[in-house]
Structures are given as structure tokens and as C-alpha cells.
Design a protein around this motif. Structure first.
Motif, PDB file in Angstrom:
ATOM      1  N   TRP A 195      59.398  22.781  63.675  1.00  0.00           N
ATOM      2  CA  TRP A 195      60.618  22.994  64.456  1.00  0.00           C
ATOM      3  C   TRP A 195      61.814  22.743  63.569  1.00  0.00           C
ATOM      4  O   TRP A 195      62.025  21.659  63.072  1.00  0.00           O
ATOM      5  N   THR A 253      58.469  29.222  54.020  1.00  0.00           N
ATOM      6  CA  THR A 253      59.568  29.396  54.973  1.00  0.00           C
ATOM      7  C   THR A 253      60.839  29.853  54.265  1.00  0.00           C
ATOM      8  O   THR A 253      61.045  29.593  53.079  1.00  0.00           O
ATOM      9  N   ASP A 268      65.712  32.103  60.562  1.00  0.00           N
ATOM     10  CA  ASP A 268      64.492  31.371  60.952  1.00  0.00           C
ATOM     11  C   ASP A 268      63.207  32.168  60.763  1.00  0.00           C
ATOM     12  O   ASP A 268      62.523  32.518  61.744  1.00  0.00           O
ATOM     13  N   TRP A 316      59.869  31.268  59.576  1.00  0.00           N
ATOM     14  CA  TRP A 316      59.171  30.015  59.280  1.00  0.00           C
ATOM     15  C   TRP A 316      57.675  30.234  59.081  1.00  0.00           C
ATOM     16  O   TRP A 316      57.060  31.122  59.661  1.00  0.00           O
ATOM     17  N   SER A 337      56.897  32.985  62.054  1.00  0.00           N
ATOM     18  CA  SER A 337      57.705  32.659  63.225  1.00  0.00           C
ATOM     19  C   SER A 337      59.111  33.216  63.013  1.00  0.00           C
ATOM     20  O   SER A 337      59.706  33.012  61.951  1.00  0.00           O
ATOM     21  N   GLU A 395      63.059  34.037  65.121  1.00  0.00           N
ATOM     22  CA  GLU A 395      63.867  33.753  66.301  1.00  0.00           C
ATOM     23  C   GLU A 395      63.931  34.974  67.216  1.00  0.00           C
ATOM     24  O   GLU A 395      64.180  36.086  66.774  1.00  0.00           O
ATOM     25  N   HIS A 434      61.424  30.945  69.513  1.00  0.00           N
ATOM     26  CA  HIS A 434      60.750  31.767  68.514  1.00  0.00           C
ATOM     27  C   HIS A 434      59.480  32.422  69.027  1.00  0.00           C
ATOM     28  O   HIS A 434      58.858  31.941  69.979  1.00  0.00           O
ATOM     29  N   VAL A 463      55.788  34.508  67.455  1.00  0.00           N
ATOM     30  CA  VAL A 463      54.927  34.770  66.307  1.00  0.00           C
ATOM     31  C   VAL A 463      54.953  36.258  66.027  1.00  0.00           C
ATOM     32  O   VAL A 463      54.563  37.072  66.873  1.00  0.00           O
ATOM     33  N   ILE A 482      55.175  29.276  67.468  1.00  0.00           N
ATOM     34  CA  ILE A 482      55.482  29.122  66.045  1.00  0.00           C
ATOM     35  C   ILE A 482      54.226  28.733  65.269  1.00  0.00           C
ATOM     36  O   ILE A 482      53.155  28.529  65.838  1.00  0.00           O
ATOM     37  N   ASP A 483      54.381  28.615  63.953  1.00  0.00           N
ATOM     38  CA  ASP A 483      53.359  28.065  63.049  1.00  0.00           C
ATOM     39  C   ASP A 483      52.014  28.785  63.127  1.00  0.00           C
ATOM     40  O   ASP A 483      50.960  28.163  63.274  1.00  0.00           O
ATOM     41  N   ASP A 497      55.743  25.864  71.212  1.00  0.00           N
ATOM     42  CA  ASP A 497      56.821  24.988  70.748  1.00  0.00           C
ATOM     43  C   ASP A 497      57.512  24.271  71.912  1.00  0.00           C
ATOM     44  O   ASP A 497      58.721  24.382  72.126  1.00  0.00           O
TER      45      ASP A 497
END
Length: 326
Positions: A2, A58, A95, A97, A114, A116, A124, A126, A157-158, A176
């Protein structure tokens, strides 16, 4: 991970400055600095044509998705390459990430990342992008539609890809929830705390077409602080290992842990072991760990200077359901 207010990182670091060691130097054992620049959330893939390793990080250093190269997994060079030169219609410019890259059976590469969401800023989805050719450096062309958003739950995310022993493909990612928390540590330190589950989504051979619904395989508990995040799934022998980070990335409690299961859908059992934590090898807030599917090497990030998360490498050994840093 985050990152919605990276500018606040300097404040957080000032509050925990006592936990910091001086900038790291390369080491011959344990964790060693390999990219002395801002390169958070590193993942990596090997090109089978020449065995070269490529790492992806990132957004930073003027790139949406950063790329680094190594011939031996020890010496790494940051490349002047933009891996994601174009955007999907659902995402904003900022963003990008935690990119993760996997190789498909057709020789092309799939990047998960990830981004925005225009639909709900500061939250966010994926995204998925596919390489234009068979070069792992890209360029990657984003799909028009994201793989997962779940914006009502805080976003997705991630992501990280996984190829199972039967040839099935999956993507693990974090919901998230802390992005819609009630404030405090990583916006989720004030009760009632939001869940931040890790989900497993089966996908088709293309690496991105969902098959069925995503299933939850892990979530935070009190021992994890406000969240779990940065999942990375591998299979070693007959055991699935899910590596993840706990606590807030600005917190000295940020770390790398793992859970195990005999089934890809779980249940995954946490053992409480901190594979990497602040103080180990002079590290501060190590996290975002990615372990090779071969189970013998690891990249992760940690604070090397204020607001700078450098990339570190280490070798690991797996025996049974135990992981050891060498």
C-alpha cells in the motif's frame, strides 16, 4: 503493497530512525544489496534462451515498471527500459506497483501489476499485460480489462503468477482492505480492522482469463498488525509455500514470513517464522519477497535510505516445510 501516501514515509521513518543502520554494503552471505536505488517489490524471471535473469520493480527512476538484469543473480544492472510504455483504459498514470512476470507456454511473457483505477482514485486493480514478443524485457501491452478490482472491498494489489505441477495457472493477490480502513497504522490500525485477504484465482493458459471464482487462502490476524500483503506462491516437493509480508511497509515490524499447505487452495498454515526482519544483516523493514520456483533464491526490498527501498538478494534452502536463509 500500500503506497497511497509515499510522501508520508519520511515522517514515519523519522519516528523509527532508531531502528536504522547505516547504508548497507554488499555481503558474501545472508542478504546482500544488489540494486542501490529505489526498486521496491522486486520479482524476477529467467530467460531460458540464455539463462539471464530479469527483475521487475514498482514505479521509480522515471519508469512505470522498472527492469534490471543479471547474468548470475549476484550482480544486477538497472536498465533504461520502460516495460509498460502504454496504459490500459481503466488506469491512471500513477501507481504501477509490484509487477510480476511469468513465461507462457507459447514463449510470451505475462506481467501482472497494480494500477490506480480511474473509477475510484487512490484505489487499485490488478492489471495484466502481455509481451509483444518473446523478450522478457518487453515491451508489454496491457489488456483493456483488469483481472481483479474489488473496489468495494478496497481494491486489488500485489499480484503474482504461479504455474502448478499439472500445468494449471493461478494468480495470487491481496484485497487491499486497509485502503478503506479507519486510520492509524497503514490506515488499518483503528478498530474495527478491515480484512486484507490473499486470494487465489485460477486462470487459463493465456495467463489472464479467470476460471471460476477466486478463493481466499490467507488473511491477517493480530500477529500480522494491520495487514498481510505481497504474496508469492511456490511448490517445493509436495508442499505449497506462500510467502508474504506483515505490518506496514514503513514500520520496522515489516517482514517476510511464510505459510504452508498440502493443497493449493489451502488451508495455509502460518508458522510465525520471520524469514527476514529488521535487524537481520543490518536490514530495515524488509519485505516484498519473491522466491524462485526452484526454491533456492530470493529478491526483496528494504529501506537503505530515507524514502528509498533498495533491492537485496539472498539464497534460501527448503527442507520439508521449513525455509532457511543461507
Amino acid at each position: 503493497m500500500w503506497f497511497s501516501q509515499l510522501s508520508s514515509c519520511a515522517i514515519g521513518l523519522a519516528l523509527i530512525s532508531g531502528a536504522f543502520a547505516s547504508p548497507l554494503t554488499k555481503q558474501t552471505a545472508g542478504a546482500r544489496l544488489v540494486l542501490d536505488t529505489n526498486f521496491p517489490d522486486p520479482s524476477f524471471v529467467q530467460d531460458p534462451t540464455d539463462n539471464t535473469w530479469y527483475a521487475f520493480g514498482t514505479n521509480g527512476n522515471g519508469k512505470r515498471v522498472q527492469v534490471a538484469r543479471s547474468d548470475d543473480f549476484s550482480s544486477w544492472t538497472l536498465l533504461d527500459i520502460e516495460a509498460l510504455p502504454t496504459l490500459a483504459p481503466w488506469e491512471t498514470e500513477i501507481d504501477h506497483w509490484a509487477p510480476d512476470v511469468v513465461r507462457r507456454n507459447d514463449g510470451k511473457y505475462v506481467m501482472y501489476y497494480s494500477g490506480e483505477a480511474k473509477e475510484k482514485l487512490r484505489h487499485h486493480c490488478v492489471g495484466v499485460a502481455v509481451s509483444a514478443g518473446t523478450d522478457p524485457k518487453g515491451p508489454y501491452i496491457p489488456n483493456a480489462q483488469p483481472l481483479s478490482c474489488r473496489l468495494d472491498q478496497g481494491g486489488s494489489i500485489d499480484p503474482a503468477g504461479f504455474l502448478d505441477k499439472d500445468g494449471s495457472r493461478y494468480v495470487v493477490f491481496k484485497v487491499d482492505g486497509n485502503s478503506i480502513g479507519n486510520g492509524g497504522d497503514c490506515n488499518n490500525g483503528v478498530a474495527p480492522l478491515k480484512p486484507t485477504p490473499i486470494l487465489l484465482q485460477k486462470v487459463g493458459p493465456d495467463g489472464f482469463s479467470p476460471i471460476g471464482d477466486a478463493v481466499q487462502i490467507l488473511d491477517r490476524d493480530d500477529s500480522d498488525g494491520p495487514l498481510v500483503e505481497a504474496p508469492n506462491l511456490i511448490l517445493h516437493g509436495d508442499t505449497y509455500f506462500l510467502f508474504y509480508s506483515t505490518h506496514c511497509f514503513t514500520d520496522p515490524k515489516y517482514d517476510v514470513r511464510y505459510a504452508t499447505s498440502k493443497s493449493i487452495t489451502g488451508p495455509f498454515v502460518k508458522n510465525g517464522v520471520k524469514l527476514l526482519q529488521t535487524g537481520d544483516y543490518g536490514l530495515t523493514s524488509p519485505g516484498g519477497g519473491t522466491v524462485c520456483g526452484c526454491g533456492d533464491r530470493l529478491l526483496f526490498h528494504g529501506f537503505c535510505r530515507d524514502d528509498v527501498r533498495c533491492t537485496y538478494a539472498a539464497e534460501v534452502a527448503i527442507s520439508g516445510n521449513q525455509v532457511t536463509l543461507l
